[in-house]
Enzyme design. Structure first.
Site, PDB file in Angstrom:
ATOM      1  N   ASP A   1       0.855  -1.176   0.000  1.00 38.78           N
ATOM      2  CA  ASP A   1       0.000   0.000   0.000  1.00 38.78           C
ATOM      3  C   ASP A   1       0.900   1.237   0.000  1.00 38.78           C
ATOM      4  O   ASP A   1       1.750   1.394   0.885  1.00 38.78           O
ATOM      5  CB  ASP A   1      -0.854  -0.030   1.279  1.00 38.78           C
TER       6      ASP A   1
ATOM      7  N   HIS B   1     -10.826  -2.503   4.484  1.00 43.25           N
ATOM      8  CA  HIS B   1     -10.567  -2.058   5.851  1.00 43.25           C
ATOM      9  C   HIS B   1     -11.286  -0.754   6.203  1.00 43.25           C
ATOM     10  O   HIS B   1     -11.157  -0.267   7.314  1.00 43.25           O
ATOM     11  CB  HIS B   1      -9.052  -1.886   6.032  1.00 43.25           C
ATOM     12  N   ASP B   2     -11.966  -0.159   5.239  1.00 43.77           N
ATOM     13  CA  ASP B   2     -12.710   1.083   5.493  1.00 43.77           C
ATOM     14  C   ASP B   2     -14.214   0.843   5.530  1.00 43.77           C
ATOM     15  O   ASP B   2     -14.982   1.792   5.722  1.00 43.77           O
ATOM     16  CB  ASP B   2     -12.431   2.111   4.380  1.00 43.77           C
TER      17      ASP B   2
ATOM     18  N   GLU C   1      -6.595   3.422  -5.971  1.00 42.23           N
ATOM     19  CA  GLU C   1      -7.792   3.675  -5.161  1.00 42.23           C
ATOM     20  C   GLU C   1      -8.300   5.069  -5.509  1.00 42.23           C
ATOM     21  O   GLU C   1      -7.568   6.060  -5.353  1.00 42.23           O
ATOM     22  CB  GLU C   1      -7.495   3.608  -3.659  1.00 42.23           C
TER      23      GLU C   1
ATOM     24  N   ASP D   1      -3.033   4.577  -2.554  1.00 43.77           N
ATOM     25  CA  ASP D   1      -4.058   5.163  -1.688  1.00 43.77           C
ATOM     26  C   ASP D   1      -4.559   6.512  -2.234  1.00 43.77           C
ATOM     27  O   ASP D   1      -3.738   7.350  -2.637  1.00 43.77           O
ATOM     28  CB  ASP D   1      -3.396   5.380  -0.311  1.00 43.77           C
TER      29      ASP D   1
HETATM   30  C1  GLC Z   1      -7.774   5.569   2.064  1.00 42.92           C
HETATM   31  C2  GLC Z   1      -7.550   4.427   3.019  1.00 42.92           C
HETATM   32  C3  GLC Z   1      -8.019   4.818   4.375  1.00 42.92           C
HETATM   33  C4  GLC Z   1      -7.217   6.019   4.832  1.00 42.92           C
HETATM   34  C5  GLC Z   1      -7.311   7.159   3.825  1.00 42.92           C
HETATM   35  C6  GLC Z   1      -6.262   8.185   4.094  1.00 42.92           C
HETATM   36  O1  GLC Z   1      -9.110   5.816   1.817  1.00 42.92           O
HETATM   37  O2  GLC Z   1      -8.138   3.264   2.533  1.00 42.92           O
HETATM   38  O3  GLC Z   1      -7.929   3.770   5.315  1.00 42.92           O
HETATM   39  O4  GLC Z   1      -7.660   6.468   6.081  1.00 42.92           O
HETATM   40  O5  GLC Z   1      -7.100   6.710   2.515  1.00 42.92           O
HETATM   41  O6  GLC Z   1      -4.986   7.689   3.818  1.00 42.92           O
END
Ligand code: GLC
Length: 542
Positions: free
Chosen positions: A98, A315-316, A241, A199
């Site tokens: 990541d 995980h979110d 993402e 990310d």
């Molecule tokens: C992404 C991650 C999340 C994180 C955010 C800021 O959405 O999946 O867990 O808090 O980015 O890095």
């Protein structure tokens, strides 16, 4: 047909702090992951995505990096990472890391320097605006609550942060910063990782003066430069993402010619149970027709032009079986139905740790059960606005990110076998019943349904390449679709309700071979169908 190994792969996402602890400190680690490779191989996945494991003060559980070229001691060492990569290769599993490139930790050396003075060479690595203490440059809000601007008296300026105050946004307009990030990526490439998940990558090219946080004008120029300076000429998998991706711009992110990423990881289907235009905490019931409309739009719209990720969980997000399935009497059936419905579409499927055993939300009932910065900030902010604690706890129990971050239960014993120490966050209330050992011992478990779906994807090219047609777009409870490829047809029918649902397919299913059902008895049905609660069935012809 543009064959790539990652189009024919199944990704398993690991939240390292909650997967397996090997040293008794209550936090999962790299050696713990290594000890579970046989299990993952048995499940059949061939890619592991690890949530951030780099050095971090853990304000946002690793999404706040303080050193891009080191492993956080909590998770182990660089040598442990080398061992994990090597062992995983022996299991024919690639590791993807990541990369958090939109922001760093405020404890990163760059930010420590940046806030010393405006002349410091690192100052421009971040996004600053002049202002007066107490009056931020504008009203922009951070995703985790509060203003997106924080005052630094030493320089008499505000820095911009889209997430927590400990996650200052990096200034991608600075070429030196960009080169530093590429260097860090090459460091991990040299270690032999299989790829990267990037990310919130659509948020790097921001313009806070105009309120632009995603899809800024320079975005694709920066991504192409990143690609050309790092993984562009390799066969690594890269996953962007992008909360701001839509079916129009996703082909740019994931163009098969490979100038940006292998695929997008976007969320349009997964935000449908909130009031439109409001926050994710403002709950609304899911309309199945809306879900199908979004999924069809992506299945059809990206065909031949780009590549998508298929997922219900990460995980979110809360656990899908608690969210859109049934985590009571129909837990197993609904978990398998949801698995089938998503895995039989076009794209690369993702399984989030514990999903393969049908893990539910943990049913936390006190604010002290939660660890997540976003959940705590929301609770404080909304309680101050007068919302009742009971109401807020109910919202958190269904939407907090901690719902998916509880430790992996390996068996029914102490701490579910996750750790010999006190886990950093509590286990779900049902781990004595829902755990890996129990799932492996039950031939009808959710685990074996996932295993079958993975095998099917490896053996049936139609799943990777076939087109997709929604057969019943308006139906409020049934989701029925057809995939077709080179004379072969697959029909999938899923019931997302707890009631019986009748369906009369146009084709006569009697001539078809029924491959898998999520109910134990699998007798083919001659004509017409009545799907039982949360039942999913599918046929293959040709
Ligand atoms: C992404 C991650 C999340 C994180 C955010 C800021 O959405 O999946 O867990 O808090 O980015 O890095």
């Amino acid at each position: 047909m543009d064959r790539k190994w990652w189009k024919e792969s199944i990704v398993y996402q690991i939240y390292p702090s909650s997967f397996q602890d090997s040293d008794g400190d209550g936090i999962g680690d790299l050696n713990g992951i290594r000890s579970r490779l046989d299990y993952l191989k048995d499940l059949g996945v061939n890619v592991l995505w690890l949530c951030p494991i780099m050095d971090s003060p853990m304000d946002d559980n690793g999404y706040d990096i303080s050193d891009y070229c080191d492993i956080d001691p909590m998770f182990g060492t660089l040598a442990d990472m080398d061992n994990l990569i090597t062992e995983a290769k022996k299991h024919h599993i690639r590791i993807i890391m990541d990369l958090v490139l939109n922001h760093s930790s405020d404890e990163h050396r760059w930010f420590q320097e940046a806030k010393k003075s405006r002349d410091n060479p690192y100052h421009d690595y971040y996004v600053w605006r002049d202002g007066v203490e107490g009056t931020p440059p504008n009203k922009m809000r951070a995703t985790f609550g509060g203003s997106a601007w924080t005052w630094v008296p030493e320089v008499g300026q505000y820095y911009f942060h889209q997430f927590s105050i400990k996650q200052p946004d990096l200034n991608w307009d600075n070429p030196a910063l960009r080169q530093e990030l590429y260097k860090a990526i090459r460091f991990w490439m040299d270690k032999g990782v299989g790829g990267f998940r990037l990310d919130v990558i659509d948020q790097i090219a921001k313009d806070p003066d105009l309120g632009i946080t995603s899809n800024g004008p320079m975005l694709h120029a920066y991504i192409r430069e990143l690609n050309a300076n790092t993984f562009g000429s390799t066969d690594l998998v890269t996953v962007g993402e992008a909360w701001g991706a839509n079916v129009q711009n996703a082909p740019i992110f994931s163009d098969p010619r490979g100038k940006e990423f292998s695929m997008v990881f976007q969320f349009e289907h997964i935000g449908l149970d909130q009031i439109p235009g409001k926050a994710k905490w403002d709950l609304a019931p899911l309309q199945l027709s809306a879900l199908k409309e979004v999924l069809t739009k992506w299945q059809v719209g990206l065909h031949g032009k780009g590549w998508n990720s298929l997922f219900w969980n990460n995980h979110d997000l809360p656990r899908i079986v608690s969210r859109w399935g049934n985590d009571g009497a129909y837990r197993q059936e609904s978990a398998k139905m949801l698995a089938a419905a998503i895995h039989l579409m076009r794209g690369t499927p993702y399984i989030y740790q514990g999903e393969e055993i049908g893990m539910t939300n943990p049913h936390f009932s006190s604010i002290s059960d939660y660890r997540d910065v976003e959940s705590h900030n929301m609770f404080i902010e909304r309680a101050a606005q007068g919302q009742s604690p009971d109401e807020l706890l109910a919202i958190l129990a269904s939407k907090s990110r901690d719902n998916s971050r509880t430790p992996m239960p390996w068996h029914a014993g102490e701490n579910g076998g996750f750790s010999d120490g006190e886990p950093w966050i509590g286990l779900g209330d049902n781990y004595q019943e829902i755990n890996v050992e129990a799932a492996l011992a039950d031939p009808d478990s959710v685990f074996y349904a996932y295993q079958q779906l993975i095998t099917l994807r490896k053996t049936l090219p139609l799943l990777t390449w076939g087109d997709y047609e929604d057969l019943l777009p308006e139906h409020p409870s049934l989701w029925c679709y057809r995939r077709q490829w080179q004379g072969q047809t697959l029909v999938v029918a899923a019931n997302l309700s707890r009631e019986l649902q009748a369906w009369q397919p146009a084709e006569a299913p009697g001539e078809w071979k029924m491959i898998i059902s999520n109910y134990a008895e699998t007798t083919p049905r001659p004509t017409g169908l009545t799907l039982r609660p949360f039942e999913a069935i599918w046929w293959l012809q040709g």
